[in-house]
Design an enzyme around this catalytic site. Sequence first.
Site: not given
Ligand code: 73E
Length: 805
Positions: A346, A534-535, A540, A642, A646
């Site tokens: 991710h 978003k976070r 970001k 994502t 939305k």
């Molecule tokens: O771009 C997003 C993505 O849409 C990405 O940053 C996020 O995953 C979303 C779903 O695919 C994400 N979260 C984490 N890594 N990528 C993450 C890493 C460590 C702990 C919790 C979440």
Amino acid sequence: MFSNKTEFKEVFLQRLEMTCGKSFKESSKRDRYQTLGNMIREYVSSNWIKTNEKYRSAKEKQVYYLSIEFLLGKLLRHNLLNLGVDQVVQEGLSELGINLDDLEEVEADAALGNGGLGRLAACFLDSLACLNLPGHGCGIRYKHGLFEQKIVDGYQVELPEQWLRNGHVWEVRKADLSIEVPFWGKVETLEKDGRLTFRHVDAETITAVPYDVPVVGYNTDTVNTLRLWSAEPSPYLVHKDIMKYKRETEAVSDFLYPDDTHDEGKILRLKQQYFLVSASIRSIIRAYRKQFNRIEDLHEHVGIHINDTHPVLAIPELMRVLLDEENLGWEEAWHITTQTISYTNHTTLAEALEKWPIRIFQPLLPRIYMIVNEINERFCQQLWQKYPGEWNRIENMAIIAHDQVKMAHLAIVGSHSVNGVAEIHTEILKKREMNSFYQLYPEKFNNKTNGITHRRWLLKSNPKLTNLICEGIGDSWISKPDQLLELEGYQDDPAFLDQLFMVKQENKIKLAARIKEQTGINVDITSIFDIQVKRLHAYKRQLLNILHIMYLYNRIKEDSSFTMYPRTFIFGAKASPGYYYAKKIIKLINSVADKVNNDPVVRGQIRVVFLENYRVSLAEEIFPAADVSEQISTASKEASGTGNMKFMMNGALTVGTLDGANIEIKEMVGDDNIFIFGLTAEEVLDYYQNGGYRSFEYYHHDKRIRTVVDQLTNGFFEDVEDEFEMISDSLIMENDQYFVLRDFASYIDVQKEVGLKYKDQNQWLKMSLLNISRSGHFSSDRTIQQYADDIWNIRPVNKRPLTKN
Ligand code: 73E
């Protein structure tokens, strides 16, 4: 249980008195919510049982989605809609003088996730059930979900989240299916029949107790399972210090780690990961063993997906079960394991790549460490054969190197599929971040662009738009979201566009009321609602957004003839509690908001709102009311996003960089229906590789930039002059790692264009309609179908429509 309004009311009243021991008149909202929730859970029970029986008798392959996060939000309304009883229940309750919306307010969000990754897991569960696919979730039942955010004096303050305070009506505790998970201790080696066998002894075990939550499909009788594990002291363990043992045990499922895309490296996190993995794998094997004789065929009947590397210990744990409990040889166990496991990456952010020091890993999980070590040795040997003498390459690819276990390497080596979450992200994995692995295993790499469930993010959250769409094109798009394309027939229909306008206005009125209630700020519902939720993360670039607002403020103040289309800038974001810089950005947004909102000169043109405690249920109120969607990450950094999908599905237009899924949104809607600005991923990566960016030059040469950056430290927005020094330093002294100043001018330009385009209401509505109509591609139904076909090889089992009981 009930098949019409009258029956519903009868059962509801009866149940209310029976379970609460109060008369209807005396009962509280919570009593009513709980009664309804329990009733609906029981309503799905028979289909839940039938679904499982069907899966067993069909002997179809089943998939288990292992994730350290499931960001579910509220379930009452979602379940009612999916069961098709929303209307009956709503009307029945209303005849009793109860508003369903009021009951929904009582439900706590299940916030067992940080952001996109956890919400994606929740959307996937919904799509699996809706497509009648045999797929289940496995996660942790955190006692406290993601912290609650309060804004005090402009600063973020965190409070522990308490979703279980009044119980969770959707779960069923299944203590008889508990599993003992061992930690610490040592490994004994024995020789048996000329073969070495291994036993984990002197371990401290923790009991994993499953709580099952039904996952209800839409207009189908499929009910899948989300199994959440809770950590409890083991009844079998004798411990010297029982209180200490109890504390340490319960800590394992006490808190969700509030770190999004940042690796914490704490021993408790590793404990959580193995706890989830061991309990899940062993309960999967236990169920498999009840049904099938030959463990050798496991991968034909079971798929195990790991959501990022957090559950990667599924690989050595499955190996352990096959070697130590099923007595298979290494080669055979390895074949089964790799064929069973698949992995999604991710993020490419270096700070998120999980690595565990051996000194932490080995004592906590001695047998698992042995297996990882063996996997590594065999892998390195294979590399040696393929790349003789290439020490550097082998060292860089090894699973264990420099006294650390690299979880992503283990995931790639131990699985048959590795996927990224948007096209550009997968390309970056293949060409750069994981290039050496791509060279070795090109066949493993594939893309699965993320999606969102249109049932929650359109049907449930935006009923007005849903009705309008249904009036226009009927309702078959609900099961085939691609059919939203038919809306394009209304592009030149002024009456339809008028109605679209009205829907947006009504949603804006609702959000405005929420803003007023939460912040006391009056916003103008005819202004553009420009939203970034978003976070909070440097990459970001909420900073770019707020600096642009500062620029607009200055512009209005210095030039009385300057006009712009009135805009309301809305933010929602949680910062990880230890992420100091992110917290400073929150403070900056709030300081700017204070200044702007209290200045009569600009008040008519810009408003700034920070909504506290951004979460799934608040998001459901926000997306439907948005005109502009801010997706402004530094190109190459946001794997997919994502929220962008939305917003699009609710008719907002995207202002964004060519990053993550923004690129695919642009391809869907065309250049004229999106606002793109800034550096491309190539350009960003090129700067990182070759240097050449000097943020100071942009500061020096562009007066607009100089003014806003200076205002960070000259007391303009806060009396305390050094309040925002670290932000200013990040931009100048640290050479602006996220290219905020580099993209600033381009962002100003594109935002100006947005204002101009919005003036032409008719044109804007057409663009908005086109975005909605092309958003069906981003339904998670499409994503899940691709996972099912290309990775998991699973088929729908249960095709009958809903049976009313
Ligand atoms: O771009 C997003 C993505 O849409 C990405 O940053 C996020 O995953 C979303 C779903 O695919 C994400 N979260 C984490 N890594 N990528 C993450 C890493 C460590 C702990 C919790 C979440």
